[in-house]
Design an enzyme around this catalytic site. Sequence first.
Site, PDB file in Angstrom:
ATOM      1  N   ARG A 218     -56.436   5.417 -23.312  1.00 25.29           N
ATOM      2  CA  ARG A 218     -57.149   5.775 -21.970  1.00 25.29           C
ATOM      3  C   ARG A 218     -58.381   6.405 -22.169  1.00 25.29           C
ATOM      4  O   ARG A 218     -58.834   7.258 -22.866  1.00 25.29           O
ATOM      5  CB  ARG A 218     -56.117   6.989 -21.710  1.00 25.29           C
ATOM      6  CG  ARG A 218     -56.517   7.739 -20.380  1.00 25.29           C
ATOM      7  CD  ARG A 218     -56.353   7.182 -19.038  1.00 25.29           C
ATOM      8  NE  ARG A 218     -56.573   7.942 -17.963  1.00 25.29           N
ATOM      9  CZ  ARG A 218     -56.306   7.517 -16.576  1.00 25.29           C
ATOM     10  NH1 ARG A 218     -56.036   6.097 -16.459  1.00 25.29           N
ATOM     11  NH2 ARG A 218     -56.637   8.333 -15.572  1.00 25.29           N
TER      12      ARG A 218
ATOM     13  N   GLU B  49     -25.152  25.111 -28.217  1.00 25.34           N
ATOM     14  CA  GLU B  49     -25.022  25.592 -29.791  1.00 25.34           C
ATOM     15  C   GLU B  49     -25.637  26.692 -30.156  1.00 25.34           C
ATOM     16  O   GLU B  49     -26.061  26.818 -31.334  1.00 25.34           O
ATOM     17  CB  GLU B  49     -25.258  24.204 -30.888  1.00 25.34           C
ATOM     18  CG  GLU B  49     -24.835  22.749 -30.097  1.00 25.34           C
ATOM     19  CD  GLU B  49     -23.398  22.595 -30.044  1.00 25.34           C
ATOM     20  OE1 GLU B  49     -22.587  23.681 -30.091  1.00 25.34           O
ATOM     21  OE2 GLU B  49     -22.947  21.620 -29.730  1.00 25.34           O
TER      22      GLU B  49
END
Length: 386
Positions: free
Chosen positions: A270, A365
């Site tokens: 870019r 978790e």
Amino acid sequence: MSDLFDLLNLEAEYSAEEIALRDRVREFVDRRIRPNITDWYERAVFPTEIIPEMAELGLLGMHIKGYGCAGRSSVEYGIAMQELEAGDSGLRTFVSVQGSLAMSAIAKHGSEEQKQKFLPEMAAGRVIGCFGLTEPNAGSDPAGMETVAVRDGDGWILNGAKRWIGLGTIADIAIVWARTDEGVRGFIVPTDAEGFKAVALEPKMSMRASIQTELTFDNIRLTEADRLPGATSLRAPFECLNEARFGITFGALGAARDAFEVAAKYAGERKQFDKPLAAFQLTQQKLVNMALELNKGQLLALQIGRLKDAGKLERHMISVGKLNNCRIAIDICREARTILGGNGILLDQSIMRHANNLESVRTYEGTDEVHTLILGQHLTGENAFA
């Protein structure tokens, strides 16, 4: 491990066998997941058709020895989870729920008959399992579970509900944890049992190529043969959770690594103000910071894995890995997105998908708060949970 971010020759810390495993799983991700994940995620579809391929790679219960399982090391398991999560957290979660939770529960706490009956079929992907611990009113405090199992003659009657249960709508069996007069016990519940119901939780903004459900149990009759005989306290499900938390320590880095690589490639291509973004000092600073965190996270995961394989892993160490690597993974994804500017929010780029998924990974978790308190207790000797 032979990646763009590797500033310390980390690849040298892995054996040839570990690198070969990484390459096999990475090839599978590149071939089967990357070309399709945008569509699966946009349509909120879990691709059950890839389950046999995962089984063929030995990914299901891969750390379990015998019973048709691959018997791989902890580090090898972690490497595989990292590669899968570079594809998508939701697909890594499938392997985690099947292997680290459902299969581990049977391997650690089941009878020999239960192991022989279920583990080979689960390793082959012919039987799918889910793991029912979290409830609508009991998340971080599983001791507050309301699901109960009451003795009825030589069997049991199960009632209650579980929430945020991965794979519930496609599972053949559910590992369900319930309060009894004898303490917390685990049961293998056939999902076709009368009184069992699984409903998908949707719509979701995260983990869209995965399945999360709510389970309800209405007077389900179970036999003593359905109980996990080795599970005699709340410690039993936590032993399974620690297996899943370990996988996340590696897995979250896969999502972060992919986001970093996308950002680095974009920065090199870019152009703004007649030069690539990579030529700007601030862009280089972002890339350097992300690479540093990836290297530190990789070293942390590897140390925890080696300790686990040596039988020297302590409970608090898993909290170090899960807390730190989820935290840095989200930060890396957010920073990587800034390099892409507005293009970074498009689904054909992976970064925002990873960031959204990691919000869930960071929560399940064990939340940041839970792992912080585990570590706080280790450092001070004081229990600050209540």
